[in-house]
Design a protein around this motif. Structure first.
Motif, mmCIF file in Angstrom:
data_model
loop_
_atom_site.group_PDB
_atom_site.id
_atom_site.type_symbol
_atom_site.label_atom_id
_atom_site.label_comp_id
_atom_site.label_asym_id
_atom_site.label_seq_id
_atom_site.Cartn_x
_atom_site.Cartn_y
_atom_site.Cartn_z
ATOM 1 N N SER A 96 -29.089 48.643 -20.850
ATOM 2 C CA SER A 96 -28.882 47.271 -20.388
ATOM 3 C C SER A 96 -28.608 46.326 -21.552
ATOM 4 O O SER A 96 -28.162 45.218 -21.352
ATOM 5 N N ARG A 97 -28.894 46.774 -22.779
ATOM 6 C CA ARG A 97 -28.830 45.812 -23.891
ATOM 7 C C ARG A 97 -27.572 45.992 -24.737
ATOM 8 O O ARG A 97 -27.055 47.091 -24.864
ATOM 9 N N CYS A 98 -27.142 44.885 -25.295
ATOM 10 C CA CYS A 98 -25.869 44.886 -26.013
ATOM 11 C C CYS A 98 -26.005 44.140 -27.336
ATOM 12 O O CYS A 98 -26.923 43.347 -27.532
ATOM 13 N N GLU A 99 -25.054 44.426 -28.201
ATOM 14 C CA GLU A 99 -25.001 43.730 -29.471
ATOM 15 C C GLU A 99 -23.666 42.987 -29.538
ATOM 16 O O GLU A 99 -22.643 43.517 -29.095
ATOM 17 N N GLU A 100 -23.699 41.787 -30.078
ATOM 18 C CA GLU A 100 -22.462 41.018 -30.158
ATOM 19 C C GLU A 100 -21.773 41.328 -31.485
ATOM 20 O O GLU A 100 -22.341 41.114 -32.556
ATOM 21 N N ILE A 101 -20.584 41.875 -31.375
ATOM 22 C CA ILE A 101 -19.841 42.216 -32.588
ATOM 23 C C ILE A 101 -18.457 41.580 -32.480
ATOM 24 O O ILE A 101 -17.672 41.926 -31.594
ATOM 25 N N GLY A 102 -18.215 40.628 -33.359
ATOM 26 C CA GLY A 102 -16.912 39.938 -33.396
ATOM 27 C C GLY A 102 -16.551 39.320 -32.052
ATOM 28 O O GLY A 102 -15.425 39.464 -31.586
ATOM 29 N N GLY A 103 -17.547 38.699 -31.413
ATOM 30 C CA GLY A 103 -17.251 38.012 -30.160
ATOM 31 C C GLY A 103 -17.189 38.935 -28.951
ATOM 32 O O GLY A 103 -16.960 38.475 -27.839
ATOM 33 N N ARG A 104 -17.384 40.226 -29.159
ATOM 34 C CA ARG A 104 -17.371 41.154 -28.014
ATOM 35 C C ARG A 104 -18.733 41.808 -27.872
ATOM 36 O O ARG A 104 -19.467 41.983 -28.836
ATOM 37 N N TRP A 105 -19.056 42.177 -26.632
ATOM 38 C CA TRP A 105 -20.351 42.800 -26.394
ATOM 39 C C TRP A 105 -20.232 44.319 -26.431
ATOM 40 O O TRP A 105 -19.441 44.895 -25.700
ATOM 41 N N GLU A 106 -21.016 44.913 -27.298
ATOM 42 C CA GLU A 106 -21.037 46.393 -27.387
ATOM 43 C C GLU A 106 -22.363 46.883 -26.835
ATOM 44 O O GLU A 106 -23.432 46.421 -27.248
ATOM 45 N N ARG A 107 -22.288 47.808 -25.919
ATOM 46 C CA ARG A 107 -23.510 48.353 -25.336
ATOM 47 C C ARG A 107 -24.257 49.213 -26.352
ATOM 48 O O ARG A 107 -23.654 49.939 -27.130
ATOM 49 N N ARG A 108 -25.582 49.115 -26.360
ATOM 50 C CA ARG A 108 -26.391 49.911 -27.303
ATOM 51 C C ARG A 108 -27.516 50.632 -26.537
ATOM 52 O O ARG A 108 -28.647 50.161 -26.513
ATOM 53 N N PRO A 109 -27.178 51.748 -25.922
ATOM 54 C CA PRO A 109 -28.213 52.460 -25.153
ATOM 55 C C PRO A 109 -29.263 53.078 -26.073
ATOM 56 O O PRO A 109 -28.968 53.424 -27.219
ATOM 57 N N PHE A 110 -30.484 53.174 -25.576
ATOM 58 C CA PHE A 110 -31.543 53.824 -26.359
ATOM 59 C C PHE A 110 -32.593 54.446 -25.441
ATOM 60 O O PHE A 110 -32.658 54.118 -24.257
#
Lengths: 299, 423
Positions: free
Chosen positions: B390-404
């Protein structure tokens, strides 16, 4: 058209409410209390038991539908001695019915009418889920049904004085019939006096004491705590040194351990009802004790 | 801070009193009051947590459209427990309850943590109102939905459902008053209305703010109204419980003002809707299977304040429509063992800034499974595994999903008064 019909039905329902409410609405926690109340209250009361007789009385699932029943009760009769502590209090606090709150006229705690046994000297949960007021399964001594009936009659008389004559008569009738039954049960259980038994949970101690049976031990390790292999081994050592007549098992606890002991040591395992409705034959108070006596004496 | 110290002192007095009171023989002391000691219990909740992600990386993740990482190494304000890797002392919960007099009951639930004391609940409830009515007042858990009114230790999982986290930051607990009515019917029907202060930081919030040249005033309290309807009936051994809830209030949020972050600030109105359904089937006194699901949606509308460049702020019209749910299945196999699985899903995440739909990920999901071992009803060990996407990281204005992955071993222990089990 449909809407009119619905309205008429609703209006009729609302108008009918005060009519049905004329009878005293009694809610009881357990079925045996409901049956006893029916004997005394007769046609003057509507009685509803919350818990089913086949369930573990300590851990009744606190269904929201019980709140609806408590909401409309004039009188709530409980077993007391903390048997209901794990399920009744939150229901009561949500029912918003001052008539049956603790301390109100419409709440009757039956444990006040009898003397409890096994009141612990010291209270610690290291001894399992114990009851600080004493063993709460007092109603399985049939003698106790008489003071319980009196307590219920006294309460009904106070709450519905107009019908008090009926309650007095019903009580007298019940006592007469019950005393005759007590004499019969006494006779049938007399041969068992002095016999050793094992029970799964300390459900039947009042019954055992009344008829002179001796308790060798419980299958469960501590009240509410399932048996361990070490505990079973210790129980088996005790069995070897005594002549055990039977193992008493209730209908709601797992019976594997009792079954194992029974087959290994060739002792009959008897399933005893702990409340009205626990087994098919125990449909009322009289038939419940008839069935207990029948099963206990291998008739 | 002063209040905190005050509470601690009060607790010390209570402990000292408690140590003297129970064993005392009232025969010797004509003024003994030990029989009036309220029901007291202490619940310890701690856990060992393993997460397939460093704390720093975890705290840097956001739930886009809901919660933005503050970028200062602190977790996003999602509430909940078991935040850090390793050992967590979630709380030592002290609860006190007693009848006050013929007219009132009093309840207090205090959470002692390593940071201090927080008042989870402290409220009175009436005992004698006629016609099936009850008023409660003080600070309490709102009766919104199914799980919100329950304390953590009643939950079937070690973590709150995602919808609870994103819309309420764990629990919606507020200062206010509630009026509830139970209908005189054969089936259970309960209606409730709550007037609340509206301080909840995830969906509501009261504090105004200044953003550059813009200044937004505080919300005039009370700023939040909650309405609930619940019904329940039995079909043989199956119990059905269903409810509808609505929380409507003013909203002030300024997560982006202090620690930076791209969220900026928001002022407007929020409407949160909930529908819940529980089906519980009892096989016997011990075994049951329980299905529980809740869907929660939020519609908010107002102004978003964003920092365009240094010290220069813009104001844009913002409309949000967001919705999610959880569904869980829990079975009790024997007196000690319970197993459960839960699906969390946020399926709708529409945010329009000045009419433009923002590129936010939808389908934010988490899968959780748990196994519980209850030696008695006073102690519980729970092993829980979650796969969180459900959680994401903002990279260069875009949201990248970061599953764990997350694995928690939770211990929950109770001493003192016997807490009865609500349904």
């Amino acid at each position: 058209m449909k809407r009119t019909a619905l309205f008429v039905i609703l209006a009729a329902g609302i108008l009918a409410l005060p009519l049905t409410a004329a009878k005293l609405q009694v809610v009881t926690t357990y079925p045996y209390i409901a049956k006893l109340t029916e004997h005394i209250g007769g046609a003057q009361v509507n009685v509803h038991a919350l818990a089913g007789g086949q369930w573990d009385p300590h851990t009744i699932m606190a269904k929201p539908s019980f709140i609806a029943k408590l909401r409309r009760a004039d009188l709530l009769i409980i077993n007391g001695a903390q048997l209901e502590i794990g399920w009744l209090p939150p229901l009561l606090s949500q029912a918003n019915n001052p008539k049956v709150n603790v301390g109100s006229q419409g709440m009757l705690d039956l444990s006040r009418a009898v003397k409890l046994i096994d009141v612990p000297d010291s209270v610690s949960r290291a001894h399992g889920d114990i009851h600080p007021d004493g063993n709460p399964h007092y109603y399985l001594n049939p003698d106790n049904m008489l003071p319980l009936a009196e307590a219920i009659a006294a309460k009904l008389e106070r709450m519905d004085p107009a019908a008090s004559q009926t309650f007095v008569e019903n009580l007298a009738q019940f006592k007469l019939k019950w005393q005759a039954k007590l004499a019969e049960w006494e006779k049938r259980l007399a041969p068992l006096s002095g016999a050793w038994v094992i029970e799964y949970h300390k459900n039947y101690d009042y019954l055992l004491r009344r008829y002179g049976l001796q308790l060798l031990g419980t299958v469960e390790l501590l009240p509410g705590i399932p048996p361990t292999s070490k505990h079973i081994q210790e129980l088996e050592n005790k069995i070897a040194g005594a002549k055990v007549r039977c193992i008493l098992q209730d209908v709601y606890n797992p019976d594997e351990a009792s079954r194992h002991l029974a087959s290994k040591h060739d002792i009959p395992m008897i399933k005893l009802p702990h409340d009205v409705g626990a087994v098919r034959e125990a449909e009322g108070l009289f038939s419940m004790f008839d069935e207990i006596v029948r099963r206990l004496s291998h008739e | 801070m002063k209040a905190k110290r005050h509470l601690l002192r009060w607790f010390a007095i209570l402990l000292a009193g408690g140590a003297l009171l129970p064993g005392q023989d009232s025969g010797g002391n004509p003024f003994a009051q030990s029989k009036f000691v309220p029901d007291i219990s202490l619940i310890l909740d701690c856990a060992y947590l393993h997460r397939g992600l460093d704390d720093a990386a975890y705290f840097n993740l956001s739930l886009p459209g809901f919660s933005h990482a503050a970028g200062n190494g602190r977790a996003a304000e999602l509430g909940g427990t078991n935040l850090e890797q390793g050992f967590n002392l979630n709380y030592a919960e002290l609860s006190l309850a007693s009848v006050v007099d013929p007219y009132f009951d009093l309840f207090a639930v205090l959470h002692f943590t390593e940071e201090g004391v927080s008042i989870e609940e402290a409220y009175f409830a009436t005992r004698r109102l006629p016609a099936g009515l009850q008023v409660k007042g003080g600070r309490f858990l709102s009766h919104f939905g199914r799980i919100n009114g329950q304390h953590d230790h009643y939950w079937d999982f070690a973590s709150p459902p995602l919808v609870q986290s994103v819309f309420f930051g764990g629990n919606l607990a507020e200062l206010g008053a509630r009026l509830a009515w139970v209908a005189p019917l054969d089936i259970f029907l309960q209606l409730g209305v709550e007037v609340l202060q509206g301080g909840n930081e995830m969906s509501f919030g009261r504090r105004g703010f200044a953003a550059g040249a813009f200044s937004v005033a505080d919300v005039r309290a009370p700023g939040l109204v909650v309405a609930t309807a619940k019904t329940s009936f039995d079909l043989g051994n199956l119990t059905v419980l269903a409810g509808l809830s609505n929380a409507a209030g003013r909203s002030r949020q300024e997560p982006g003002l202090e620690g930076g972050g791209a969220a900026g600030a928001f002022a407007g109105n929020a409407d949160v809707y909930g529908a819940d359904l529980t089906l519980k089937y009892l096989f016997d006194s011990i075994r049951y299977l329980s299905f529980q699901a809740e869907a929660i949606g939020r519609a908010s509308h107002g102004d978003r304040y964003l920092e365009a460049s240094n010290e220069s702020w813009t104001r844009l019209d913002e409309r949000m429509r967001q919705a999610g749910m959880y569904a869980q299945l829990v079975g009790r196999l024997n007196k000690r063992l319970r197993l459960g699985a839960r699906l969390d899903l946020i399926w709708k995440n529409i945010v329009r800034l000045a009419g433009d739909r923002q590129a936010l990920p939808e389908d934010l999901a988490r899968y959780t499974a748990m196994a519980e071992w209850n030696p008695t009803e006073f102690s519980r060990l729970r092993l829980q595994y979650a796969y969180d996407r459900s959680r994401c990281e903002e990279i260069g204005g875009r949201w990248e999903r970061r599953p764990f992955d997350e694995l928690a071993l939770q211990v929950n222990i109770t001493i003192g008064a016997h807490g009865a089990h609500a349904f």
